[in-house]
Design an enzyme around this catalytic site. Structure first.
Site, PDB file in Angstrom:
ATOM      1  N   ARG A   1      28.618  43.808  75.850  1.00  0.00           N
ATOM      2  CA  ARG A   1      29.943  43.510  75.302  1.00  0.00           C
ATOM      3  C   ARG A   1      30.001  42.123  74.681  1.00  0.00           C
ATOM      4  NH1 ARG A   1      34.605  45.888  73.374  1.00  0.00           N
ATOM      5  NH2 ARG A   1      36.296  44.384  73.480  1.00  0.00           N
ATOM      6  N   GLU A   2      29.355  41.169  75.301  1.00  0.00           N
ATOM      7  CA  GLU A   2      29.450  39.783  74.848  1.00  0.00           C
ATOM      8  C   GLU A   2      28.695  39.542  73.544  1.00  0.00           C
ATOM      9  OE1 GLU A   2      31.232  37.396  75.874  1.00  0.00           O
ATOM     10  OE2 GLU A   2      31.783  37.760  77.959  1.00  0.00           O
TER      11      GLU A   2
END
Length: 629
Positions: free
Chosen positions: A490-491
């Site tokens: 996600r990051e």
């Protein structure tokens, strides 16, 4: 005049790639030092090297003052399949504009550019060519903007004003735009451009901006065309500070002034938005009517989340129909519609809706499956790349390979973004994703799969690079490796060089201050640049995540919220005893949309990674399901 070596040709490459790579690096160094004779000698032997076009770019931009329009056109034509034309064009046009070489400017760029400074150069060039009508039209459009324009526009604006093109209508338009953009200094400057007839009204507008509550005592005659503008904007601005007072004043003003649709929408949108954020129950009846008039899904969703925060099923039932058909079809509202139906005793419709939703592979699909005690639907597909050799021989692929070799990751990603933009066919985009995955270009594979909407190609969208590193630190911190991978996915989409606009860095997007603090707690040597190193980044990210889990009693919902928004916000957003709500309600009502999406995504990604690694796990742990929030 710049003398270029022969243009880049993708065919007939030298067999000695190592020599080409060495000479390319030497040529780059020669350009940086301005040693042009050495550069030319090196460049002459690199015609067939994939990055020859980059050497031409660096040479031309390094000697931009000497580049003719013909050379500029030739380079642009030669590099069309790369991201370089746009980069080069910006450098060339800024130089041509600065030197007022208007014929060269228009020869290379005969149409209006995108950036404000180049737009102003463009219209100055058109004016120099005698096209006053087009120049004045562009001048007005740029001058009316609600923010200051770059200094390159000053000569254009001066000529436009000297020609008598500026009038009170244009001044008033820019005053209103400056008000909307919250630019009081610009408002003062613009007001001085108006006539004496406009001055009382520009003074009133500025006074209302400075003191929005003064609107109630400001004289606004019904026969003035300026009154409704001042009133609607003043009400909208007042609503930021006191939505209740803004509503009362708005209702009073509607009795004396006529507002057009745009003015009414501006005022009511601001009142509704701020009243919803304030959760002002006194205005509930008016809010319901305003939501129906405005028909804005964002506002309706804020009202729905207010109802969810209070577990107000009546409010949900009344408000859900206000969503557009497009918004109602989103999984989030399909889920809450089904839950509302179940609460109202319509079990058959709720069951059917949840069964359909449980066939989806996302946060709400997993929630629905949990409600029905069904297995998760992963819908996994494994596409196959039919002709890898054809793609491997594409010039863009060869350029990316070489850019990566030379450590030019950002340029490599620019190439990838460019080829995806130039490849509209979803099947071809999916092939590019498959190729990138085979070459270990994980971030690029993810980008291409998403662009192709290959949502079920899980191996492409959820790769497991650096798995040994994640497993090492997961074991050290007693957390599942899938959770660390879900955070990194996600990051950064597994891009070690990722850097956010606010400065977060690396795979797990660690802020420099956080990295320094965690490294000190681990007694590890650390400097900012280390955050781009995979091992060091995961070392610190896993330790920080463990600290958050410990702080919040092992609750991943709180820990992930804190990882994204900060621990202090979790403390602020948690409900007091007696006011607490179930986990799915709390997640749905996290105030920041970015954080809400983040928590839902990481929880879901963890499930997907578990499935791919033959370790399927639930969306939420029993602790998280039973806790109160």
């Amino acid at each position: 005049m710049v003398t270029l070596a022969a243009g880049y040709s993708p065919a007939g490459r030298s067999a000695n790639l190592a020599d080409e790579r060495r000479d390319y690096s030497k040529a780059r160094a020669a350009i940086k030092r301005g040693q042009w004779a050495d550069y030319e000698a090196l460049r002459s032997g690199l015609d067939d090297y994939p990055l020859a076009i980059y050497l031409d770019y660096f040479q031309l931009t390094g000697q931009i003052a000497s580049v003719s329009s013909a050379e500029a056109d030739a380079f642009i034509a030669r590099s069309l399949d790369s991201p370089l034309p746009t980069r080069f064009l910006t450098v060339y046009l800024r130089r041509a504009g600065k030197e007022q070489r208007w014929a060269d400017f228009l020869k290379v760029k005969p149409t209006e550019p995108n950036s404000a400074d180049l737009k102003c150069y463009y219209f100055r060039a058109r004016l120099a060519q005698g096209d006053k009508a087009l120049a004045w039209q562009g001048s007005r459009r740029l001058w009316e903007q609600g923010k200051s324009q770059p200094r390159e526009c000053d000569p254009l604006f001066a000529a436009w004003q000297s020609a008598g093109e500026l009038n009170d209508d244009i001044v008033w338009t820019r005053l209103l735009n400056s008000f909307d953009e919250r630019q009081p200094s610009l408002m003062k400057y613009v007001a001085r451009k108006g006539t004496a007839r406009l001055k009382p009204w520009s003074d009133k507008l500025q006074a209302v901006y400075a003191h929005p509550d003064s609107l109630a005592t400001t004289s606004l005659p019904a026969d003035s065309p300026y009154s409704a503008d001042i009133a609607s904007r003043g009400v909208a601005y007042l609503a930021r500070y006191n939505p209740g007072s803004a509503l009362s004043l708005w209702q009073d003003l509607q009795r004396t002034l006529h507002f057009n649709a745009e003015q009414a929408q501006k005022a009511e949108y601001a009142i509704v938005r701020q009243s919803l954020f304030a959760r002002d129950e006194q205005q509930d009846e008016w809010l319901a009517g305003a939501l129906g008039r405005l028909q804005d899904d964002k506002l309706v969703e804020i009202r729905l989340r207010w109802a969810l925060a209070e577990q107000d099923w009546d409010g949900l039932e009344r408000t859900l129909p206000l969503l557009s058909g497009t918004a109602r079809s989103k999984n989030v509202w399909r889920y809450w519609q089904a839950m509302t139906q179940a609460q109202r005793g319509d079990g058959e419709r709720a069951q059917l809706a949840l069964e359909q939703l449980a066939g989806e592979r996302d946060y709400y699909g997993f929630l629905a499956a949990d409600q029905l005690e069904l297995p998760y639907a992963f819908n996994h597909q494994r596409p196959v790349l039919a002709e890898p050799e054809r793609l491997l021989n594409l010039p863009v692929v060869k350029r990316i390979e070489e850019l990566k070799y030379h450590g030019e990751e950002m340029l490599a990603h620019s190439e990838w973004f460019n080829v995806l933009q130039d490849t509209p066919d979803a099947a071809q985009q999916q092939d590019l994703s498959l190729l990138a995955a085979q070459l270990g270009w994980q971030r690029m594979a993810i980008d291409a799969a998403n662009r192709a909407k290959a949502w079920d190609a899980l191996d492409l969208r959820f790769p497991t690079p650096f798995r040994d590193v994640f497993e090492q630190y997961a074991s050290a911190r007693s957390v599942p490796s899938t959770e660390l991978m879900a955070i990194a996915r996600r990051e950064s989409a597994f891009f070690p060089q990722a850097q956010s606009p606010v400065g977060a860095r690396g795979l797990m997007q660690i802020m420099p201050a956080t990295g320094k603090e965690v490294a000190a707690s681990l007694k590890k040597r650390h400097q900012r640049s280390d955050l781009f190193q995979v091992d060091h980044n995961v070392l610190l990210g896993s330790a920080y995540y463990r600290q958050l889990l410990d702080r919040f009693g092992g609750n991943r919902v709180f820990a992930l919220t804190a990882y994204n928004a900060g621990p202090h916000r979790v403390d602020r957003w948690r409900h007091k005893a007696g006011e607490r709500i179930p986990v799915e309600f709390w997640v749905e009502t996290i105030p920041y949309q970015e954080t809400r999406n983040y928590v839902q995504a990481v929880l879901s990604y963890n499930v997907v990674f578990g499935y791919l690694l033959d370790n399927t796990q639930g969306l939420l742990t029993p602790l998280e399901q039973q806790a109160s929030y």
